[in-house]
Design a protein around this motif. Structure first.
Motif, short mmCIF file in Angstrom:
data_model
loop_
_atom_site.label_atom_id
_atom_site.label_comp_id
_atom_site.label_asym_id
_atom_site.label_seq_id
_atom_site.Cartn_x
_atom_site.Cartn_y
_atom_site.Cartn_z
N ARG A 198 0.76 -1.28 -0.08
CA ARG A 198 0.02 -0.05 0.07
C ARG A 198 0.94 1.24 0.08
O ARG A 198 0.80 2.26 -0.80
N ALA A 199 1.81 1.27 0.84
CA ALA A 199 2.74 2.52 0.95
C ALA A 199 3.38 2.67 -0.45
O ALA A 199 3.66 3.74 -0.65
N ARG A 200 3.96 1.58 -1.23
CA ARG A 200 4.53 1.57 -2.52
C ARG A 200 3.61 2.20 -3.27
O ARG A 200 3.91 2.99 -4.14
N GLN A 201 2.32 1.98 -3.59
CA GLN A 201 1.22 2.21 -4.46
C GLN A 201 1.13 3.86 -4.23
O GLN A 201 1.05 4.63 -5.10
N GLU A 202 1.10 4.14 -2.72
CA GLU A 202 0.68 5.78 -2.57
C GLU A 202 2.13 6.19 -3.02
O GLU A 202 1.85 7.82 -3.57
N LEU A 203 3.18 6.08 -2.70
CA LEU A 203 4.28 6.67 -3.21
C LEU A 203 4.41 6.95 -4.64
O LEU A 203 4.73 7.77 -5.23
N LEU A 204 4.04 5.83 -5.47
CA LEU A 204 3.83 5.80 -7.03
C LEU A 204 3.10 7.00 -7.40
O LEU A 204 3.43 7.58 -8.17
N GLN A 205 1.94 7.03 -6.85
CA GLN A 205 1.00 8.03 -7.14
C GLN A 205 1.41 9.44 -6.72
O GLN A 205 1.22 10.36 -7.66
N VAL A 206 2.10 9.57 -5.67
CA VAL A 206 2.72 11.17 -5.27
C VAL A 206 3.63 11.36 -6.43
O VAL A 206 3.81 12.53 -7.01
N LEU A 207 4.59 10.23 -6.75
CA LEU A 207 5.63 10.66 -7.63
C LEU A 207 5.16 10.86 -9.18
O LEU A 207 5.75 11.70 -9.74
N GLN A 208 4.06 10.43 -9.52
CA GLN A 208 3.49 10.83 -10.88
C GLN A 208 3.05 12.33 -10.79
O GLN A 208 2.73 12.82 -11.95
N GLY A 209 2.62 12.82 -9.76
CA GLY A 209 2.10 14.12 -9.76
C GLY A 209 2.98 15.24 -8.85
O GLY A 209 2.56 15.89 -7.80
N PRO A 210 4.35 15.43 -8.81
CA PRO A 210 5.20 15.88 -7.78
C PRO A 210 4.86 17.69 -7.79
O PRO A 210 5.09 18.10 -6.76
N GLU A 211 4.37 18.00 -8.80
CA GLU A 211 3.90 19.51 -8.84
C GLU A 211 2.76 19.88 -7.63
O GLU A 211 2.46 21.00 -7.48
#
Length: 106
Positions: free
Chosen positions: A3-16
């Motif tokens: 779950r943490a990995r999925q959340e981090l991937l989502q965050v990294l896709q929209g860093p702005e």
């Protein structure tokens, strides 16, 4: 962990879209440092440079201490005395005092 990995991937896709909150020292600590700096406007330990102003820096949230002339050793001493909650700048608008009498003809 998945779950943490999925959340981090989502965050990294929209860093702005990330907002970062800057750490700011406690107001009481800044007030203490400003009072200390105002009480010690005379140079410490015989330094020849004087403090020209003290105040909060709106950008960093730290206390900005301004010196009249460049004195790296004194600046380091002041910054060390404040445990990193202040930084020292040189006042570019403060004119330097002339050395000796004025020369004839300008």
């Amino acid at each position: 962990m998945h779950r943490a990995r999925q959340e981090l991937l989502q965050v990294l896709q929209g860093p702005e879209q990330l907002r970062v909150r800057r750490w700011r020292p406690p107001a009481e600590e800044l007030d203490r440092i400003m009072r200390w700096a105002l009480d010690t406007l005379l140079p410490l330990h015989g330094a020849s440079t004087s403090v020209t102003s003290v105040g909060p820096d709106p950008e960093s949230g730290l206390v900005m201490i301004t010196l009249g002339t460049v004195d790296a050793a004194y600046a380091t001493e002041l910054e060390t005395a404040t445990d990193g909650l202040a930084f020292v700048a040189v006042d570019p608008d403060l004119p330097e005092a002339p050395v000796g009498p004025p020369k004839p003809g300008g």
